[in-house]
Write a protein that holds these residues in place. Structure first.
Motif, short mmCIF file in Angstrom:
data_model
loop_
_atom_site.label_atom_id
_atom_site.label_comp_id
_atom_site.label_asym_id
_atom_site.label_seq_id
_atom_site.Cartn_x
_atom_site.Cartn_y
_atom_site.Cartn_z
N LYS A 104 46.16 65.29 38.85
CA LYS A 104 45.45 66.55 39.03
C LYS A 104 45.80 67.58 37.97
CE LYS A 104 44.06 65.90 43.55
NZ LYS A 104 42.82 66.14 44.14
N SER A 105 47.00 67.46 37.40
CA SER A 105 47.44 68.43 36.40
C SER A 105 48.29 67.72 35.36
CB SER A 105 48.26 69.53 37.09
OG SER A 105 48.59 70.53 36.17
N SER A 106 48.14 68.12 34.10
CA SER A 106 48.95 67.53 33.04
C SER A 106 49.09 68.54 31.91
CB SER A 106 48.33 66.23 32.53
OG SER A 106 47.07 66.46 31.95
N ILE A 107 49.95 68.21 30.95
CA ILE A 107 50.17 69.04 29.77
C ILE A 107 49.69 68.25 28.56
CG2 ILE A 107 51.86 70.24 28.34
CD1 ILE A 107 51.83 71.46 31.08
N TRP A 108 48.87 68.87 27.71
CA TRP A 108 48.42 68.28 26.46
C TRP A 108 49.05 69.06 25.33
CZ3 TRP A 108 42.41 67.95 27.35
CH2 TRP A 108 42.14 67.00 28.33
N VAL A 109 49.48 68.37 24.30
CA VAL A 109 50.07 69.00 23.13
C VAL A 109 49.28 68.58 21.90
CG1 VAL A 109 52.15 69.26 21.73
CG2 VAL A 109 52.36 69.00 24.21
N PHE A 110 48.81 69.57 21.13
CA PHE A 110 48.06 69.32 19.90
C PHE A 110 48.82 69.93 18.73
CE2 PHE A 110 44.83 69.91 23.22
CZ PHE A 110 44.13 68.73 23.11
N LYS A 111 48.64 69.34 17.56
CA LYS A 111 49.13 69.94 16.32
C LYS A 111 47.90 70.27 15.49
CE LYS A 111 53.69 68.01 16.33
NZ LYS A 111 54.66 67.13 15.74
N VAL A 112 47.76 71.56 15.16
CA VAL A 112 46.58 72.05 14.44
C VAL A 112 47.03 72.57 13.08
CG1 VAL A 112 44.70 73.72 14.51
CG2 VAL A 112 45.49 72.68 16.62
N ASP A 113 46.27 72.22 12.04
CA ASP A 113 46.57 72.73 10.70
C ASP A 113 46.26 74.21 10.62
OD1 ASP A 113 47.44 70.33 9.53
OD2 ASP A 113 45.37 69.68 9.23
N VAL A 114 47.25 74.98 10.17
CA VAL A 114 47.09 76.43 9.94
C VAL A 114 47.51 76.65 8.50
CG1 VAL A 114 47.72 78.75 10.66
CG2 VAL A 114 47.69 76.91 12.34
N GLY A 115 46.56 76.55 7.59
CA GLY A 115 46.90 76.64 6.17
C GLY A 115 47.78 75.47 5.77
N LEU A 116 48.97 75.76 5.24
CA LEU A 116 49.89 74.70 4.82
C LEU A 116 50.80 74.23 5.95
CD1 LEU A 116 50.91 76.23 1.37
CD2 LEU A 116 49.26 74.40 1.80
N MET A 117 50.73 74.89 7.08
CA MET A 117 51.61 74.57 8.21
C MET A 117 50.83 73.91 9.34
SD MET A 117 53.62 78.22 8.29
CE MET A 117 54.04 77.98 9.97
N LYS A 118 51.58 73.31 10.28
CA LYS A 118 50.99 72.78 11.50
C LYS A 118 51.51 73.61 12.67
CE LYS A 118 49.92 68.05 10.42
NZ LYS A 118 48.54 67.91 10.75
N LYS A 119 50.62 73.96 13.56
CA LYS A 119 50.96 74.76 14.74
C LYS A 119 50.84 73.87 15.97
CE LYS A 119 50.88 78.93 16.96
NZ LYS A 119 52.22 79.30 17.28
N LYS A 120 51.85 73.91 16.82
CA LYS A 120 51.83 73.14 18.06
C LYS A 120 51.20 73.99 19.15
CE LYS A 120 55.39 71.68 21.05
NZ LYS A 120 56.70 71.10 21.25
N ILE A 121 50.18 73.45 19.81
CA ILE A 121 49.50 74.14 20.90
C ILE A 121 49.70 73.32 22.17
CG2 ILE A 121 47.28 74.90 21.80
CD1 ILE A 121 46.38 75.23 18.89
N GLU A 122 50.18 73.97 23.21
CA GLU A 122 50.38 73.32 24.50
C GLU A 122 49.39 73.88 25.51
OE1 GLU A 122 54.53 72.93 25.78
OE2 GLU A 122 55.07 73.67 23.78
#
Length: 109
Positions: free
Chosen positions: A1-19
């Motif tokens: 019913k509930s879970s956590i997803w983690v994405f890594k998104v390119d932000v310029g030269l860096m990667k940002k982790k989104i939960e």
């Protein structure tokens, strides 16, 4: 019913982790699941679904849809990044869900 997803998104030269916390809002077994998304480490909201259709006896077509919108001070920049990243994220996530479903199906055969 509930879970956590983690994405890594390119932000310029860096990667940002989104939960994101994912809460299933409707499960129409066996073909469709609908859910809401809430940002854990960033101000995001959204929703989506996964659906499947049997195209033949041995093949199932999986479709995924995600809509994620950033809120807050950095929303304009974050939404621009999401606009370019979301198609790839949706494809990766749909493929991952399809692979997991295929594994579960294989275990029960």
């Amino acid at each position: 019913k509930s879970s956590i997803w983690v994405f890594k998104v390119d932000v310029g030269l860096m990667k940002k982790k989104i939960e994101l916390q994912v809460d299933i809002t409707r499960w129409q077994a066996p073909n469709k699941v609908t859910f809401n998304l809430t940002g854990i480490n960033e101000k995001f909201k959204g929703n989506g679904f996964f659906s499947s259709v049997n195209s033949s006896k041995k093949e199932v077509v999986m479709t995924g849809f995600l809509e994620i919108v950033a809120e807050g001070m950095m929303a304009k920049m974050a939404n621009a990044i999401l606009e370019t990243s979301l198609p790839e994220i949706t494809t990766e996530l749909t493929n991952a869900v399809a692979e997991k479903a295929e594994q579960q199906y294989s275990l029960h055969q």
